[in-house]
Design a protein around this motif. Structure first.
Motif, mmCIF file in Angstrom:
data_model
loop_
_atom_site.group_PDB
_atom_site.id
_atom_site.type_symbol
_atom_site.label_atom_id
_atom_site.label_comp_id
_atom_site.label_asym_id
_atom_site.label_seq_id
_atom_site.Cartn_x
_atom_site.Cartn_y
_atom_site.Cartn_z
ATOM 1 N N ALA A 151 -62.252 -61.585 -1.438
ATOM 2 C CA ALA A 151 -60.901 -61.644 -0.893
ATOM 3 C C ALA A 151 -60.014 -62.410 -1.859
ATOM 4 O O ALA A 151 -60.431 -63.437 -2.412
ATOM 5 C CB ALA A 151 -60.906 -62.328 0.468
ATOM 6 N N TYR A 152 -58.822 -61.895 -2.090
ATOM 7 C CA TYR A 152 -57.834 -62.566 -2.933
ATOM 8 C C TYR A 152 -56.575 -62.773 -2.112
ATOM 9 O O TYR A 152 -56.123 -61.868 -1.400
ATOM 10 C CB TYR A 152 -57.491 -61.716 -4.158
ATOM 11 C CG TYR A 152 -58.630 -61.529 -5.131
ATOM 12 C CD1 TYR A 152 -58.943 -62.515 -6.068
ATOM 13 C CD2 TYR A 152 -59.396 -60.370 -5.116
ATOM 14 C CE1 TYR A 152 -59.988 -62.337 -6.957
ATOM 15 C CE2 TYR A 152 -60.443 -60.195 -6.011
ATOM 16 C CZ TYR A 152 -60.737 -61.179 -6.920
ATOM 17 O OH TYR A 152 -61.780 -61.002 -7.798
ATOM 18 N N GLY A 153 -55.998 -63.969 -2.204
ATOM 19 C CA GLY A 153 -54.802 -64.247 -1.421
ATOM 20 C C GLY A 153 -53.823 -65.146 -2.148
ATOM 21 O O GLY A 153 -54.166 -65.819 -3.112
ATOM 22 N N GLU A 154 -52.602 -65.126 -1.661
ATOM 23 C CA GLU A 154 -51.565 -66.030 -2.172
ATOM 24 C C GLU A 154 -51.004 -66.832 -1.014
ATOM 25 O O GLU A 154 -50.669 -66.276 0.040
ATOM 26 C CB GLU A 154 -50.442 -65.250 -2.849
ATOM 27 C CG GLU A 154 -49.352 -66.170 -3.407
ATOM 28 C CD GLU A 154 -48.239 -65.414 -4.114
ATOM 29 O OE1 GLU A 154 -48.465 -64.978 -5.265
ATOM 30 O OE2 GLU A 154 -47.156 -65.245 -3.512
ATOM 31 N N ILE A 155 -50.924 -68.137 -1.188
ATOM 32 C CA ILE A 155 -50.321 -69.041 -0.217
ATOM 33 C C ILE A 155 -48.905 -69.349 -0.678
ATOM 34 O O ILE A 155 -48.654 -69.593 -1.863
ATOM 35 C CB ILE A 155 -51.152 -70.331 -0.083
ATOM 36 C CG1 ILE A 155 -52.538 -69.994 0.489
ATOM 37 C CG2 ILE A 155 -50.451 -71.341 0.816
ATOM 38 C CD1 ILE A 155 -53.472 -71.177 0.577
ATOM 39 N N ILE A 183 -48.208 -69.732 9.447
ATOM 40 C CA ILE A 183 -48.368 -70.859 10.368
ATOM 41 C C ILE A 183 -47.462 -71.997 9.911
ATOM 42 O O ILE A 183 -47.654 -72.557 8.826
ATOM 43 C CB ILE A 183 -49.829 -71.360 10.428
ATOM 44 C CG1 ILE A 183 -50.783 -70.240 10.838
ATOM 45 C CG2 ILE A 183 -49.940 -72.549 11.367
ATOM 46 C CD1 ILE A 183 -50.618 -69.775 12.271
ATOM 47 N N ASP A 184 -46.478 -72.318 10.720
ATOM 48 C CA ASP A 184 -45.609 -73.481 10.497
ATOM 49 C C ASP A 184 -45.026 -73.516 9.081
ATOM 50 O O ASP A 184 -45.102 -74.535 8.379
ATOM 51 C CB ASP A 184 -46.386 -74.773 10.772
ATOM 52 C CG ASP A 184 -46.875 -74.856 12.212
ATOM 53 O OD1 ASP A 184 -46.285 -74.187 13.071
ATOM 54 O OD2 ASP A 184 -47.852 -75.587 12.472
ATOM 55 N N GLY A 185 -44.462 -72.408 8.653
ATOM 56 C CA GLY A 185 -43.752 -72.366 7.369
ATOM 57 C C GLY A 185 -44.622 -72.105 6.156
ATOM 58 O O GLY A 185 -44.120 -72.056 5.035
ATOM 59 N N ILE A 186 -45.916 -71.961 6.353
ATOM 60 C CA ILE A 186 -46.837 -71.643 5.257
ATOM 61 C C ILE A 186 -47.449 -70.269 5.527
ATOM 62 O O ILE A 186 -47.952 -70.017 6.627
ATOM 63 C CB ILE A 186 -47.957 -72.688 5.121
ATOM 64 C CG1 ILE A 186 -47.359 -74.068 4.869
ATOM 65 C CG2 ILE A 186 -48.909 -72.309 3.993
ATOM 66 C CD1 ILE A 186 -46.590 -74.199 3.560
ATOM 67 N N GLY A 187 -47.382 -69.400 4.527
ATOM 68 C CA GLY A 187 -47.896 -68.048 4.692
ATOM 69 C C GLY A 187 -49.085 -67.779 3.784
ATOM 70 O O GLY A 187 -49.268 -68.430 2.750
ATOM 71 N N LEU A 188 -49.898 -66.816 4.181
ATOM 72 C CA LEU A 188 -51.003 -66.324 3.368
ATOM 73 C C LEU A 188 -51.017 -64.811 3.450
ATOM 74 O O LEU A 188 -51.065 -64.240 4.544
ATOM 75 C CB LEU A 188 -52.344 -66.884 3.871
ATOM 76 C CG LEU A 188 -53.609 -66.228 3.283
ATOM 77 C CD1 LEU A 188 -53.719 -66.484 1.788
ATOM 78 C CD2 LEU A 188 -54.867 -66.718 4.005
ATOM 79 N N ILE A 189 -50.948 -64.170 2.309
ATOM 80 C CA ILE A 189 -51.156 -62.732 2.212
ATOM 81 C C ILE A 189 -52.459 -62.527 1.467
ATOM 82 O O ILE A 189 -52.666 -63.091 0.392
ATOM 83 C CB ILE A 189 -49.999 -62.036 1.478
ATOM 84 C CG1 ILE A 189 -48.718 -62.099 2.317
ATOM 85 C CG2 ILE A 189 -50.353 -60.578 1.177
ATOM 86 C CD1 ILE A 189 -47.490 -61.538 1.613
ATOM 87 N N CYS A 190 -53.342 -61.730 2.043
ATOM 88 C CA CYS A 190 -54.687 -61.590 1.475
ATOM 89 C C CYS A 190 -55.122 -60.131 1.506
ATOM 90 O O CYS A 190 -54.796 -59.396 2.440
ATOM 91 C CB CYS A 190 -55.660 -62.453 2.263
ATOM 92 S SG CYS A 190 -57.286 -62.628 1.504
ATOM 93 N N THR A 191 -55.835 -59.719 0.484
ATOM 94 C CA THR A 191 -56.471 -58.412 0.468
ATOM 95 C C THR A 191 -57.976 -58.592 0.314
ATOM 96 O O THR A 191 -58.426 -59.474 -0.430
ATOM 97 C CB THR A 191 -55.925 -57.530 -0.670
ATOM 98 O OG1 THR A 191 -56.625 -56.279 -0.673
ATOM 99 C CG2 THR A 191 -56.114 -58.187 -2.030
ATOM 100 N N CYS A 192 -58.721 -57.806 1.057
ATOM 101 C CA CYS A 192 -60.181 -57.880 1.003
ATOM 102 C C CYS A 192 -60.715 -56.621 0.332
ATOM 103 O O CYS A 192 -60.331 -55.509 0.686
ATOM 104 C CB CYS A 192 -60.752 -58.012 2.406
ATOM 105 S SG CYS A 192 -60.182 -59.496 3.272
ATOM 106 N N LEU A 193 -61.576 -56.804 -0.638
ATOM 107 C CA LEU A 193 -62.119 -55.699 -1.421
ATOM 108 C C LEU A 193 -63.604 -55.557 -1.146
ATOM 109 O O LEU A 193 -64.378 -56.483 -1.414
ATOM 110 C CB LEU A 193 -61.899 -55.929 -2.919
ATOM 111 C CG LEU A 193 -60.505 -55.653 -3.513
ATOM 112 C CD1 LEU A 193 -59.441 -56.534 -2.886
ATOM 113 C CD2 LEU A 193 -60.530 -55.859 -5.011
ATOM 114 N N TRP A 194 -63.996 -54.412 -0.606
ATOM 115 C CA TRP A 194 -65.410 -54.139 -0.350
ATOM 116 C C TRP A 194 -65.975 -53.187 -1.392
ATOM 117 O O TRP A 194 -67.081 -52.685 -1.250
ATOM 118 C CB TRP A 194 -65.587 -53.568 1.053
ATOM 119 C CG TRP A 194 -65.325 -54.594 2.114
ATOM 120 C CD1 TRP A 194 -64.114 -55.052 2.527
ATOM 121 C CD2 TRP A 194 -66.291 -55.298 2.888
ATOM 122 N NE1 TRP A 194 -64.264 -55.995 3.506
ATOM 123 C CE2 TRP A 194 -65.592 -56.160 3.755
ATOM 124 C CE3 TRP A 194 -67.684 -55.263 2.944
ATOM 125 C CZ2 TRP A 194 -66.234 -56.994 4.660
ATOM 126 C CZ3 TRP A 194 -68.324 -56.092 3.852
ATOM 127 C CH2 TRP A 194 -67.604 -56.950 4.701
#
Length: 408
Positions: A151-155, A183-194
């Motif tokens: 999984a790769y994500g950006e906060i 959550i409370d002004g902090i975001g996470l976008i994530c993609t999961c690679l199988w």
């Protein structure tokens, strides 16, 4: 065992849960962790604790076992945006709590630190930055050794209100899914690679571009994070007097990756078994293994259907919610073992898993990191290229990633 110190390998959730339960029962417990702190494997990642594999609310179970969910920050949700592979957005909801979002890491409010405090308060002694041979431990709670998925994500900082979106998309998350959590002004976008990919960051860049087009995020990147999962089914869960819990025991959700409930539960069951309150092998096989196998079967099917199959799943999910008035019912059905799933398991075991003999003498059937498919080759959008360049500039300023493409 009453006078002998109990040694636990790994200070993650499963190891700390076992240590806390045992220490509360009056045992001398030592937890050995190779990392510098509990949660050091993570870097502020948001993760979900599901509430659909049992009729009981999981936090009620935790309290019954002697844990205090108030020791860490959690945010309960009764709904989620379900994003279909053709970009249609619907809403799945329930009257109760569908899941809770917690943060992983070493900050005080993270679930890892909450479980650390509970273990220490109970009397367990935790030894960080230490190596101990598995053969010298009673409970094995180590993290993943190999890779079945990444999984790769950006906060990022955002002005968007609290939000959880879950997207079925074979292009952006090959064989899997992507998600947005705020959550409370902090975001996470994530993609999961199988499926294995070269230049995996392009999937994250494209996923960020997609969410920016549909949600008003005003995104200001902070850092990029990630991790890997190792999914394997062992032939036994107690071996030569050692109890294998959490990821070390292959007790993971192979479909959506909601493994924390399994981890904590298995740690408690191992502790109860040592105390003579249950038989770990029997309890795990009766309570957790059917869920793991069902999730593996669903993963087997999802790896093959692509976006057309994902669309069918999304449509069926919404029809089921309209019929029953509860979107959580579909998830309970999806994880409920049945005759059809029992018949499919031998096929899945043969077609998706690979037999491997481990150094400790156990045999596992593990899910390999599958090779990419021809449909995984596509040209990035202009906005995705811009997002990649934006991150390169931020990274050159000194910001580090907790998980890079080479880590998989």
């Amino acid at each position: 065992m009453s006078e002998e110190p109990i040694h636990v390998l790994g200070a993650g959730l499963s190891g700390l849960a076992a240590a806390t339960y045992l220490a509360k029962a009056g045992h001398e417990v030592h937890v050995h962790e190779i990392r510098s702190d509990s949660g050091a494997r993570f870097d502020g990642d948001f993760q979900g604790i599901e509430n659909w594999t049992s009729e009981r609310d999981f936090f009620d179970e935790m309290r019954e076992w002697g844990f205090d969910p108030e020791e860490f920050k959690s945010d309960a949700f009764n709904g989620v945006d379900l994003i279909h592979p053709d970009d249609v957005i619907t809403n799945v909801h329930t009257e109760g709590i569908a899941f809770r979002i917690v943060e992983r890491g070493t900050d005080e409010h993270c679930i890892d630190q909450g479980f650390k405090r509970m273990a220490v308060e109970a009397g367990a002694e935790i030894h960080y930055d230490t190596r101990r041979e598995p053969g010298d431990c009673h409970i094995i709670a180590a993290g993943p050794k190999e890779t079945s998925a990444v999984a790769y994500g950006e906060i990022f900082h955002t002005d968007h209100p609290n939000q959880v979106s879950f997207q079925l998309n074979d292009k952006l998350g090959p064989g899997a899914y992507t998600y947005l959590i705020v959550i409370d002004g902090i975001g996470l976008i994530c993609t999961c690679l199988w499926r294995q990919q070269s230049k995996s960051s392009r999937y994250l860049n494209e996923t960020i571009a997609w969410y920016e087009q549909r949600y008003v995020l005003n995104r200001r990147p902070i850092k990029r994070v990630g991790g890997k999962g190792d999914f394997a089914q062992p032939n036994k869960y107690v071996h030569e007097g050692r109890y294998y819990v959490g990821e070390a025991g292959g007790l993971q959700d192979c479909m959506w990756g909601f493994g924390m409930r399994y981890a904590i539960t298995s740690g408690v069951l191992a502790a109860k078994s040592i105390l003579g309150e249950c038989d770990y092998e029997t309890e795990v096989r009766g309570r957790l293994v059917p869920l793991v196998r069902t999730s593996a079967i669903n993963r087997f099917l999802m790896n093959r259907v692509g976006d057309r199959g994902f669309k069918m799943v999304a449509n069926h999910w919404m029809r089921d919610q309209e019929k029953k008035g509860d979107g959580l019912a579909f998830m309970r059905w999806l994880y409920k073992p049945g005759i059809v799933w029992s018949l499919l398991w031998p096929i899945v075991k043969l077609g998706m898993l690979r037999r491997k003999r481990l150094a400790d003498g156990r045999t596992v059937h593990r899910m390999p990191f599958r090779k990419s498919l021809s449909r995984d080759i596509w040209e990035p959008s202009v906005r995705a290229v811009e997002i990649g360049a934006q991150w390169d500039a931020i990274r050159r300023s000194g910001v580090k990633t907790s998980f890079g493409e080479s880590d998989a």
